[in-house]
Design an enzyme around this catalytic site. Structure first.
Site, PDB file in Angstrom:
ATOM      1  N   ASN A  29       0.828  -1.204   0.000  1.00  0.00           N
ATOM      2  CA  ASN A  29       0.000   0.000   0.000  1.00  0.00           C
ATOM      3  C   ASN A  29       0.862   1.255   0.000  1.00  0.00           C
ATOM      4  OD1 ASN A  29       0.391  -0.207   3.054  1.00  0.00           O
ATOM      5  ND2 ASN A  29      -1.007  -1.917   2.640  1.00  0.00           N
ATOM      6  N   GLY A  45      -7.590  -4.663  -2.017  1.00  0.00           N
ATOM      7  CA  GLY A  45      -8.099  -5.648  -2.971  1.00  0.00           C
ATOM      8  C   GLY A  45      -7.765  -5.375  -4.422  1.00  0.00           C
ATOM      9  N   GLU A  77      -4.205  -1.407   5.744  1.00  0.00           N
ATOM     10  CA  GLU A  77      -3.079  -1.015   6.605  1.00  0.00           C
ATOM     11  C   GLU A  77      -3.036   0.500   6.808  1.00  0.00           C
ATOM     12  OE1 GLU A  77      -1.382  -2.931   8.311  1.00  0.00           O
ATOM     13  OE2 GLU A  77      -0.953  -4.802   7.283  1.00  0.00           O
ATOM     14  N   HIS A  98       6.322  -5.994   0.352  1.00  0.00           N
ATOM     15  CA  HIS A  98       6.933  -7.234   0.851  1.00  0.00           C
ATOM     16  C   HIS A  98       8.108  -7.611  -0.057  1.00  0.00           C
ATOM     17  CE1 HIS A  98       2.483  -8.232   2.079  1.00  0.00           C
ATOM     18  NE2 HIS A  98       3.007  -7.283   2.847  1.00  0.00           N
TER      19      HIS A  98
HETATM   20 ZN   LIG Z   1       1.825  -6.089   4.114  1.00  0.00          ZN
END
Ligand SMILES: [Zn+2]
Length: 240
Positions: A29, A45, A77, A98
Site C-alpha cells: 500500500n 483488494g 493497513e 513485501h
Molecule cells: Zn503487508
C-alpha cells in the site's frame, strides 16, 4: 503538484513496486499526504501494478473516507500510515511492500545493521525490526511508533518493509534502498568474504551525511543509548 499529478504518481510507483517484485497479488500500500488533513491512499483488494487514479481513496487523518469513486475501500493497513503522519510532521508519503530479501530479514527478525555498503550507511544507517503484530490490527501502528523519531524505514516482523519520506519518490527510494541493502547483506553472507566497514569509516560516512544535510531521520544522529539497543551495533559505532 496537483492532486491529479499525485494520483498519477501513486499509480506509477505502484507499478514500479509490482514490476520490481516487491509485492505479490494485491499486497502492499501507498499513501500521500495532500494537505494538513487530507491523505490519498491506495485501495484494498487491487494489484498495485494495475491501479488507475480513480481507484485511489481520499481519507482524513482519522481514516474517515472523504472522497471515493465507486466501491473502493482504503488500504487495510491505513492505520499504520496514519501513525507515521501523526508522529512525523515532516513526512508526506508512506510506502509498504513485501520485497523478498527485506522480508526474509523481517521473517528472521534480523535487523539490517552490518555496515557493508557506504550508500546504505549514509542513507539508512541501519534498519530495525519492529515487534510482531498481525497485519491490519491496531498493534501494527503501535509497533512502528517507537521507531519514528530516529528512522525512515523499518522491517515489520514476519511481514515486510515500511518506509516514509518527504515525498513519494523519496519514500519509495528508501524502500528500494532497504531491499538492496538486504539483498547485498544476504548475498555477501553466501560468499562468506564480506569485509565490514570499520567504526572509523562508518563515523566518516555519518559525517558526510551531516554535511550533505540530507532530509529525514537517521539513527546516526539519534540518542546513542537508544540506538545501541535498537540497532544492536557495536557501541563504539555510535559514540562520537
Ligand atoms: Zn503487508
Amino acid at each position: 503538484m496537483t492532486e491529479a499529478q499525485v494520483k498519477q504518481q501513486i499509480c506509477q510507483i505502484g507499478k514500479r513496486m509490482y514490476d520490481s517484485g516487491f509485492v505479490a497479488a494485491n499486497d502492499g500500500n501507498i499513501s500521500v499526504k495532500l494537505s494538513g488533513n487530507e491523505i490519498l491512499t491506495t485501495p484494498t483488494g487491487v494489484s498495485k501494478g494495475f491501479m488507475t487514479p480513480e481507484m485511489l481513496v481520499k481519507v482524513d487523518m482519522e481514516g474517515q473516507v472523504l472522497e471515493v469513486a465507486g466501491e473502493w475501500r482504503p488500504s487495510s493497513e491505513l492505520k499504520m500510515h496514519l501513525k507515521v503522519y501523526q508522529g512525523r510532521m515532516d513526512v508526506q508519503a508512506v510506502v509498504h511492500a513485501h520485497p523478498p530479501y527485506a522480508t526474509t530479514f523481517a521473517v528472521a527478525r534480523m535487523p539490517l545493521n552490518k555496515p557493508l555498503i557506504a550508500e546504505a550507511v549514509v542513507s539508512l544507517g541501519c534498519v530495525p525490526v519492529t515487534e510482531y503484530a498481525a497485519p491490519s490490527t491496531k498493534e501494527v501502528p503501535d509497533a512502528v511508533a517507537g521507531y519514528l523519531e530516529h528512522f525512515d524505514a523499518v522491517l515489520l516482523a514476519n511481514h515486510g518493509a515500511l518506509a516514509w519520506g518527504q515525498d513519494l519518490l523519496t519514500a519509495y527510494h528508501k524502500l528500494e534502498s532497504v531491499e538492496f541493502y538486504a539483498k547485498l547483506t544476504f548475498l555477501s553472507k553466501q560468499l562468506g568474504e564480506a569485509q565490514e566497514l570499520t567504526n572509523t569509516q562508518v563515523e566518516c560516512l555519518y559525517e558526510i551525511r551531516k554535511k550533505l544535510a540530507l532530509p529525514g531521520r537517521h539513527p546516526g544522529n539519534c540518542c546513542k543509548a537508544e540506538c545501541k539497543v535498537i540497532c544492536k551495533r557495536k557501541e563504539a559505532l555510535l559514540d562520537d
